[in-house]
Motif scaffolding. Structure first.
Motif, PDB file in Angstrom:
ATOM      1  N   ASN A   1     -14.561  -9.268 -18.316  1.00  0.00           N
ATOM      2  CA  ASN A   1     -13.323  -9.890 -18.789  1.00  0.00           C
ATOM      3  C   ASN A   1     -12.821 -10.942 -17.802  1.00  0.00           C
ATOM      4  O   ASN A   1     -12.338 -12.010 -18.201  1.00  0.00           O
TER       5      ASN A   1
ATOM      6  N   LEU B   1     -12.544 -14.779 -18.882  1.00  0.00           N
ATOM      7  CA  LEU B   1     -11.217 -15.393 -18.921  1.00  0.00           C
ATOM      8  C   LEU B   1     -11.161 -16.630 -18.022  1.00  0.00           C
ATOM      9  O   LEU B   1     -10.557 -17.643 -18.393  1.00  0.00           O
TER      10      LEU B   1
ATOM     11  N   LEU C   1      -7.355 -12.390 -24.848  1.00  0.00           N
ATOM     12  CA  LEU C   1      -7.892 -13.136 -23.709  1.00  0.00           C
ATOM     13  C   LEU C   1      -7.558 -14.618 -23.783  1.00  0.00           C
ATOM     14  O   LEU C   1      -7.347 -15.265 -22.754  1.00  0.00           O
TER      15      LEU C   1
ATOM     16  N   GLY D   1      -4.195 -15.165 -22.402  1.00  0.00           N
ATOM     17  CA  GLY D   1      -4.270 -15.070 -20.950  1.00  0.00           C
ATOM     18  C   GLY D   1      -4.872 -16.318 -20.338  1.00  0.00           C
ATOM     19  O   GLY D   1      -4.397 -16.798 -19.296  1.00  0.00           O
TER      20      GLY D   1
ATOM     21  N   LEU E   1      -1.122 -12.265 -16.684  1.00  0.00           N
ATOM     22  CA  LEU E   1      -2.036 -11.619 -17.636  1.00  0.00           C
ATOM     23  C   LEU E   1      -1.487 -10.294 -18.143  1.00  0.00           C
ATOM     24  O   LEU E   1      -1.908  -9.798 -19.183  1.00  0.00           O
TER      25      LEU E   1
ATOM     26  N   ALA F   1      -2.886 -11.068 -21.677  1.00  0.00           N
ATOM     27  CA  ALA F   1      -4.228 -10.542 -21.941  1.00  0.00           C
ATOM     28  C   ALA F   1      -4.227  -9.058 -22.248  1.00  0.00           C
ATOM     29  O   ALA F   1      -5.137  -8.545 -22.901  1.00  0.00           O
TER      30      ALA F   1
ATOM     31  N   SER G   1      -7.966  -8.042 -26.721  1.00  0.00           N
ATOM     32  CA  SER G   1      -7.305  -7.797 -25.443  1.00  0.00           C
ATOM     33  C   SER G   1      -8.355  -7.515 -24.376  1.00  0.00           C
ATOM     34  O   SER G   1      -9.451  -7.035 -24.683  1.00  0.00           O
TER      35      SER G   1
END
Length: 299
Positions: free
Chosen positions: A68, A72, A137, A140, A212, A216, A241
């Motif tokens: 992640n 991101l 994401l 974020g 975040l 996120a 997410s």
């Protein structure tokens, strides 16, 4: 008499220069030692607490959080780098000295000093509540892009302005348009300095947590056998997410009492985060140096 006065002034100037040089070296050395000690402490703690099971892609490991984080950062760079470089080109090559450009520069300076928690709340309001979406994401990445834009924009603008005027004048004298001169001559010459801004932006993305938290999210459900982008469990779905490593560290240190290995997981996550940031910086520097050698005719 005049020669004696002149010699005294020169000796005084040299003494002041030595003192100030020593002070500046001391300040630089202090921050270098502080960085080495801090990074070394984090890495040593992470190595001491490391266990291969921590890298698993399940609820007990940090594999999903690591993915992640990387995903991101890539998303945020895809958003912020083109916009930031474009803004830098505009300010350096097209914008005049007027109230509009002054307001833009003030806005960029103000944006660079915004606390990340404020950007997170803004992202939650605009990218989550106003759109009716859940934590994801992409939201974020947009929040991190807001934090990264000032460094990329100012770096690109300063890099373009620092080039000799002969670069643009020579290319345009050979028949190139203004835009052609920018894309074919000026930007390639600015690559090393622009990459510095990109490194700063990526570092902000790797270590960001507050913004975040509201965009996120803190949950991650990934099915590594599902590659349907429309599925909420697809690894590459930007609308799902995703908890990042920085957020995971915060969760383990504040809400990880139910996990008996919370402290060890947090230490390992912090060590991996430092290593990723360092490796990314080194890789970016190598690419920058290679491109610079290519542009300057070096081997």
């Amino acid at each position: 008499m005049q020669n004696n006065n002149l010699n005294q002034v020169i000796r005084k100037a040299k003494s002041i220069d030595k003192v100030m040089t020593g002070i500046l070296y001391g300040v630089g050395g202090f921050f270098l030692v502080l960085l080495v000690v801090l990074a070394g402490y984090i890495l040593i703690k992470g190595i001491m607490d490391f266990h291969p099971s921590f890298l698993a892609f399940d609820r007990n490991g940090i594999g999903d959080q690591l993915f992640n984080t990387l995903y991101l950062v890539v998303l945020s760079l895809l958003i912020s780098v083109p916009i930031g470089i474009g803004a830098g080109i505009y300010l350096a090559e097209y914008a005049g000295q007027n109230k509009l450009t002054a307001a833009i520069r003030i806005s960029i300076e103000s944006l660079s000093s915004l606390p990340s928690i404020v950007v997170g709340l803004f992202g939650y309001l605009v990218f989550i509540l106003m759109t009716g979406l859940k934590w994801n994401l992409l939201a974020g990445a947009l929040a991190v892009s807001i934090l990264s834009l000032p460094s990329i924009t100012t770096t690109a603008e300063d890099a373009l302005k620092s080039l000799p005027k002969s670069y643009k004048q020579g290319s345009m004298a050979l028949g190139a348009t203004h835009w052609k001169a920018i894309t074919s001559v000026l930007l390639p010459a600015c690559v090393p300095r622009i990459i510095t801004g990109v490194i700063l932006a990526a570092g902000r993305g790797f270590g960001e947590a507050a913004s975040l938290l509201y965009t996120a999210g803190q949950s991650t459900v990934i099915n590594w056998s599902n590659w349907n982008l429309a599925s909420p469990t697809c690894p590459l779905n930007p609308m799902r997410s995703g908890e990042t490593l920085a957020l995971h560290i915060w969760v383990m240190r504040t809400e990880g009492s139910l996990n008996p290995q919370a402290t060890e997981i947090a230490n390992v996550s912090a060590g991996i985060l430092v290593m990723i940031t360092l490796l990314f910086s080194l890789a970016a520097r190598m690419i920058s140096a290679r491109l610079n050698r290519k542009n300057t005719g070096g081997e």
